[in-house]
Write an enzyme that holds these catalytic residues in place. Sequence first.
Site, PDB file in Angstrom:
ATOM      1  N   ARG A  69       5.454   3.060  -1.032  1.00 26.54           N
ATOM      2  CA  ARG A  69       4.683   2.966   0.285  1.00 26.54           C
ATOM      3  C   ARG A  69       4.075   1.325   0.261  1.00 26.54           C
ATOM      4  NH1 ARG A  69      -1.957   4.695  -2.238  1.00 26.54           N
ATOM      5  NH2 ARG A  69      -1.694   3.759  -0.072  1.00 26.54           N
ATOM      6  N   VAL A 102      -6.057  -0.602   0.736  1.00 26.10           N
ATOM      7  CA  VAL A 102      -5.099  -1.694  -0.004  1.00 26.10           C
ATOM      8  C   VAL A 102      -3.378  -2.233  -0.147  1.00 26.10           C
ATOM      9  CG1 VAL A 102      -5.658   0.423  -2.090  1.00 26.10           C
ATOM     10  CG2 VAL A 102      -3.466   0.883  -0.947  1.00 26.10           C
ATOM     11  N   ASP A 103      -3.525  -1.819   1.532  1.00 22.89           N
ATOM     12  CA  ASP A 103      -2.267  -2.328   2.290  1.00 22.89           C
ATOM     13  C   ASP A 103      -2.405  -3.400   2.690  1.00 22.89           C
ATOM     14  OD1 ASP A 103      -4.238  -2.607   5.463  1.00 22.89           O
ATOM     15  OD2 ASP A 103      -3.453  -0.385   5.236  1.00 22.89           O
ATOM     16  N   HIS A 118     -10.651  -0.968  -3.467  1.00 23.65           N
ATOM     17  CA  HIS A 118     -10.393  -0.414  -4.368  1.00 23.65           C
ATOM     18  C   HIS A 118      -8.876  -0.835  -4.400  1.00 23.65           C
ATOM     19  CE1 HIS A 118     -12.076   4.262  -2.149  1.00 23.65           C
ATOM     20  NE2 HIS A 118     -12.603   3.152  -3.093  1.00 23.65           N
ATOM     21  N   CYS A 126      -0.102  -6.931 -15.903  1.00 21.84           N
ATOM     22  CA  CYS A 126      -0.240  -5.854 -17.410  1.00 21.84           C
ATOM     23  C   CYS A 126      -1.561  -5.510 -18.190  1.00 21.84           C
ATOM     24  CB  CYS A 126       0.511  -6.811 -18.144  1.00 21.84           C
ATOM     25  SG  CYS A 126       0.680  -6.451 -19.936  1.00 21.84           S
ATOM     26  N   CYS A 129      -1.906  -6.953 -22.139  1.00 19.62           N
ATOM     27  CA  CYS A 129      -2.001  -8.550 -22.109  1.00 19.62           C
ATOM     28  C   CYS A 129      -3.171  -9.238 -20.631  1.00 19.62           C
ATOM     29  CB  CYS A 129      -1.306  -9.111 -22.148  1.00 19.62           C
ATOM     30  SG  CYS A 129      -0.251 -10.310 -20.671  1.00 19.62           S
ATOM     31  N   CYS A 148       4.454 -10.203 -22.320  1.00 17.31           N
ATOM     32  CA  CYS A 148       4.251  -9.775 -23.921  1.00 17.31           C
ATOM     33  C   CYS A 148       5.123  -7.796 -23.920  1.00 17.31           C
ATOM     34  CB  CYS A 148       2.958  -9.541 -23.565  1.00 17.31           C
ATOM     35  SG  CYS A 148       2.561  -7.790 -22.827  1.00 17.31           S
ATOM     36  N   GLY A 185     -12.930   5.114  10.377  1.00 15.99           N
ATOM     37  CA  GLY A 185     -11.583   5.221   9.852  1.00 15.99           C
ATOM     38  C   GLY A 185     -11.663   5.762   8.157  1.00 15.99           C
TER      39      GLY A 185
END
Length: 244
Positions: A69, A102-103, A118, A126, A129, A148, A185
């Site tokens: 993606r 998220v783009d 989102h 990570c 941690c 870690c 949209g």
Amino acid sequence: MILNNDILERISKETRIAILTGAGVSKESGVATFRDEDGLWQKFRPEELANFQAFISNPDLVWDWYQYRRSIVRDVKPNPGHYAIAELERLFAHVTLITQNVDNLHGRAGSRNILEIHGNIDRNYCISCRKRYDNIEFKGSKVPQCECGGLVRPDVVWFGEMLAEEMIQQAFKAAESADIFFSVGTSALVYPAAHLPISAKQSGALLVEINPSETPLTHYADQFIRGKSGEILPEIVKELANQI
Ligand code: OAD
């Protein structure tokens, strides 16, 4: 004229504008939506890819899906709909953009006041941690390991996960204080995002929906504009600019 009179009468430089966007605004850039006929969830199973359990059971598969993606969104460009939304921030004093996408295309188009409820696939952290790995171009399809030893995951909200508390509160605050709320949209099926336009309307905003298809929100909207956001939004922004 595109917007109806009730809406245009509310317009001044001080009008508070909130916009909720979904995958449809990026479709004209070449990014597939989730639920349309050619959408991602027709080809892939969300439960195998977009949840924490899937990541733990098969981290490379899930990471590779996000690498795929990322490769798509990095190769495409914002479209006139993204640029029109960015222009709103230059025209009006109070504009909040709430996106489910998220783009990163809104940011690349120049929007600054964005609540990415989102997450964003250019950010990672990570799982052990919480060290952040933002805007790093990871190569290959194997999930990276943090120093870690923990697994690095994309900073996106998966099914079953909570949205960042403070951000969603800010989104509701913007919705509830808006004079005009644009829902653009989005299929308006995923909560709590889908509740934002309703909350805005209940607090007195006029609700405008832009979508080629009707959604569960359509009958609440003060105006439903059928069409593609890349075509309709530039026209609306031109009209708003002439009004102030
Ligand atoms: P959907 O795929 O559910 O809906 C996309 C919407 O865009 C549909 O209503 C289409 O009719 C509309 N659309 C298609 N082309 C368009 C165009 N050119 N201009 C404007 N609209 C167009 O996507 P979302 O509503 O964004 O969640 O989905 C919401 C969430 O469900 C996503 O954020 C994602 C997904 O599971 C997470 O990943 C947490």
